[in-house]
Design a protein around this motif. Sequence first.
Motif, PDB file in Angstrom:
ATOM      1  N   ALA A  22       0.834  -1.212   0.000  1.00  0.00           N
ATOM      2  CA  ALA A  22       0.000   0.000   0.000  1.00  0.00           C
ATOM      3  C   ALA A  22       0.868   1.262   0.000  1.00  0.00           C
ATOM      4  O   ALA A  22       0.581   2.203  -0.753  1.00  0.00           O
ATOM      5  CB  ALA A  22      -0.969  -0.019   1.179  1.00  0.00           C
ATOM      6  N   ALA A  25       2.084   1.891  -3.556  1.00  0.00           N
ATOM      7  CA  ALA A  25       1.050   2.536  -4.373  1.00  0.00           C
ATOM      8  C   ALA A  25       0.966   4.023  -4.054  1.00  0.00           C
ATOM      9  O   ALA A  25       0.882   4.860  -4.955  1.00  0.00           O
ATOM     10  CB  ALA A  25      -0.305   1.861  -4.138  1.00  0.00           C
ATOM     11  N   TYR A  52       1.588   0.319  -9.866  1.00  0.00           N
ATOM     12  CA  TYR A  52       0.539   0.855  -8.980  1.00  0.00           C
ATOM     13  C   TYR A  52      -0.612  -0.150  -8.893  1.00  0.00           C
ATOM     14  O   TYR A  52      -1.071  -0.494  -7.797  1.00  0.00           O
ATOM     15  CB  TYR A  52       0.060   2.203  -9.538  1.00  0.00           C
ATOM     16  N   ILE A  56      -1.812  -2.371  -5.614  1.00  0.00           N
ATOM     17  CA  ILE A  56      -3.168  -2.278  -5.067  1.00  0.00           C
ATOM     18  C   ILE A  56      -3.859  -3.638  -5.087  1.00  0.00           C
ATOM     19  O   ILE A  56      -4.577  -3.981  -4.141  1.00  0.00           O
ATOM     20  CB  ILE A  56      -3.981  -1.200  -5.799  1.00  0.00           C
ATOM     21  N   TRP A  87     -11.493   0.089  -3.522  1.00  0.00           N
ATOM     22  CA  TRP A  87     -10.114   0.361  -3.933  1.00  0.00           C
ATOM     23  C   TRP A  87      -9.734  -0.559  -5.094  1.00  0.00           C
ATOM     24  O   TRP A  87      -9.237  -0.112  -6.126  1.00  0.00           O
ATOM     25  CB  TRP A  87      -9.206   0.151  -2.734  1.00  0.00           C
ATOM     26  N   THR A  91      -9.663   0.854  -9.129  1.00  0.00           N
ATOM     27  CA  THR A  91      -8.360   0.716  -9.782  1.00  0.00           C
ATOM     28  C   THR A  91      -8.451  -0.247 -10.965  1.00  0.00           C
ATOM     29  O   THR A  91      -7.975   0.052 -12.065  1.00  0.00           O
ATOM     30  CB  THR A  91      -7.301   0.228  -8.782  1.00  0.00           C
ATOM     31  N   THR A 117      -6.702   5.418  -2.235  1.00  0.00           N
ATOM     32  CA  THR A 117      -5.317   5.147  -1.834  1.00  0.00           C
ATOM     33  C   THR A 117      -4.899   6.117  -0.747  1.00  0.00           C
ATOM     34  O   THR A 117      -4.216   5.746   0.216  1.00  0.00           O
ATOM     35  CB  THR A 117      -4.366   5.251  -3.047  1.00  0.00           C
TER      36      THR A 117
END
Length: 171
Positions: A22, A25, A52, A56, A87, A91, A117
Amino acid sequence: MEFVAYHAIERRLAFFAHITLAPVALMLLPFQFWKGLRSRRPQVHRWIGRAYGLSILLAGVGSILMAFGTTAGPVAAWGFGILGVLWLGSTGYGIWLARQGRIAEHRRWMFRSAALTFAAVTLRLYLPLLFATLGEEAGYTLVAWLCWVPNLAFAEWYLRRPLRQSAALAA
């Protein structure tokens, strides 16, 4: 915080995936919004985007596993669990849109992803105040929602706000 620390023992892989990836990201996020990088080096933007997205994916799955295994209670579990699902969803959908060539929509969904994020930052800003005023148990339950709902509400407001006439003409 016992209701967080025990994950390092009981859900070791989920816990370490989340706390390791995390932040990755979060560190990659500013580069994705750097307009100059996107326009001058689109391939770099794509590779950072892949990193990224992978960060995630793994951190998000870890967060969901931890959320629904928490001893902090169902309200906190649902708050963090919904955050994890949104999330991953925002994404993933944003990446899918980019692969379809729907770049304007991709940017909007990645803005939502960024807001979620950034929940890691808002959680750490609110937590000391909530612990000091409400105590650990109530503060942690509230922060499970407070760390991301206002972020996402701001993102939606920002994305839906009426453009000024001069900005609309420039576009």
